[in-house]
Write a protein that holds these residues in place. Structure first.
Motif, mmCIF file in Angstrom:
data_model
loop_
_atom_site.group_PDB
_atom_site.id
_atom_site.type_symbol
_atom_site.label_atom_id
_atom_site.label_comp_id
_atom_site.label_asym_id
_atom_site.label_seq_id
_atom_site.Cartn_x
_atom_site.Cartn_y
_atom_site.Cartn_z
ATOM 1 N N MET A 87 87.981 60.327 58.060
ATOM 2 C CA MET A 87 87.425 59.212 58.829
ATOM 3 C C MET A 87 86.061 59.667 59.333
ATOM 4 N N LEU A 88 85.108 58.757 59.308
ATOM 5 C CA LEU A 88 83.779 59.047 59.815
ATOM 6 C C LEU A 88 83.548 58.266 61.096
ATOM 7 N N VAL A 89 82.861 58.888 62.022
ATOM 8 C CA VAL A 89 82.614 58.307 63.336
ATOM 9 C C VAL A 89 81.147 57.917 63.429
ATOM 10 N N SER A 90 80.912 56.690 63.875
ATOM 11 C CA SER A 90 79.554 56.191 64.106
ATOM 12 C C SER A 90 79.480 55.616 65.509
ATOM 13 N N LEU A 91 78.310 55.710 66.092
ATOM 14 C CA LEU A 91 78.098 55.047 67.373
ATOM 15 C C LEU A 91 78.015 53.539 67.137
ATOM 16 N N THR A 92 78.484 52.783 68.100
ATOM 17 C CA THR A 92 78.372 51.330 68.032
ATOM 18 C C THR A 92 77.199 50.912 68.912
ATOM 19 N N THR A 93 76.820 49.670 68.797
ATOM 20 C CA THR A 93 75.702 49.175 69.606
ATOM 21 C C THR A 93 76.170 48.279 70.746
ATOM 22 N N GLY A 94 77.481 48.085 70.873
ATOM 23 C CA GLY A 94 78.006 47.163 71.869
ATOM 24 C C GLY A 94 77.577 47.450 73.298
ATOM 25 N N ARG A 95 77.485 48.731 73.662
ATOM 26 C CA ARG A 95 77.114 49.073 75.037
ATOM 27 C C ARG A 95 75.668 49.562 75.134
ATOM 28 N N THR A 96 74.921 49.429 74.061
ATOM 29 C CA THR A 96 73.530 49.894 74.065
ATOM 30 C C THR A 96 72.716 49.290 75.207
ATOM 31 N N PRO A 97 72.775 47.980 75.452
ATOM 32 C CA PRO A 97 71.974 47.426 76.560
ATOM 33 C C PRO A 97 72.344 48.055 77.913
ATOM 34 N N GLU A 98 73.627 48.275 78.143
ATOM 35 C CA GLU A 98 74.076 48.878 79.399
ATOM 36 C C GLU A 98 73.554 50.311 79.539
ATOM 37 N N ILE A 99 73.646 51.081 78.465
ATOM 38 C CA ILE A 99 73.192 52.476 78.508
ATOM 39 C C ILE A 99 71.679 52.536 78.653
ATOM 40 N N GLU A 100 70.967 51.691 77.913
ATOM 41 C CA GLU A 100 69.503 51.666 78.041
ATOM 42 C C GLU A 100 69.084 51.279 79.451
ATOM 43 N N ALA A 101 69.769 50.323 80.045
ATOM 44 C CA ALA A 101 69.449 49.912 81.418
ATOM 45 C C ALA A 101 69.701 51.053 82.399
ATOM 46 N N ALA A 102 70.779 51.801 82.183
ATOM 47 C CA ALA A 102 71.084 52.930 83.065
ATOM 48 C C ALA A 102 70.025 54.019 82.949
ATOM 49 N N TRP A 103 69.445 54.181 81.759
ATOM 50 C CA TRP A 103 68.435 55.217 81.530
ATOM 51 C C TRP A 103 67.026 54.761 81.906
#
Length: 146
Positions: A87-103
């Motif tokens: 199985m390969l693991v990839s990051l999803t983009t679902g929480r990208t806006p939340e993480i970008e806002a936190a940063w």
């Protein structure tokens, strides 16, 4: 040399505490946030074994980390097209806006900390960070195997 070493130790401690605070803010474990950060720097999907190598975790701990990332909506597993057993693991983009806002605010603050350095000084800083990262990686391996 003593001043640089003491300041580097303080920097490491401050950034470790910052990482913990950011992880708590996002409802994550600090190791999970570090893994997300590292995976964002690396191209392509990764096997759990590769994530274990990247993070320095055991394969069992890496599996649990991926489970937490998947539950948090930060990663997904997909079958490897070349090896159906993997199985390969990839990051999803679902929480990208939340993480970008936190940063957003901390990112600007870290950028501003470097605003008054010349390009030549930034090159030296980058060289120092690369070298100490390599030394840290080597010493981690030494401590774990010796």
């Amino acid at each position: 040399m003593a001043a640089v070493t003491a300041t580097a130790r303080r920097h490491h401690a401050a950034y470790t505490l910052f990482n913990q605070a950011m992880a708590e803010h996002l409802g994550l474990h600090p190791t999970d946030l570090q893994c997300v950060s590292l995976l964002a720097l690396e191209p392509g999907p990764h096997s759990t074994g590769q994530i274990a190598e990247l993070t320095g975790l055991t394969s069992g701990s890496a599996t649990r980390l991926v489970d937490r990332l998947q539950k948090a909506g930060l990663a997904e597993r997909r079958p490897d097209a070349h090896d159906r057993r993997k199985m390969l693991v990839s990051l999803t983009t679902g929480r990208t806006p939340e993480i970008e806002a936190a940063w957003d605010t901390p990112g600007r603050a870290f950028d501003q900390a470097l605003d008054d350095f010349t390009d030549d000084e930034l090159t030296v800083i980058e060289r120092y960070l690369r070298r100490t990262t390599d030394v840290g990686t080597e010493q981690t391996a030494r401590l774990r195997t010796g």
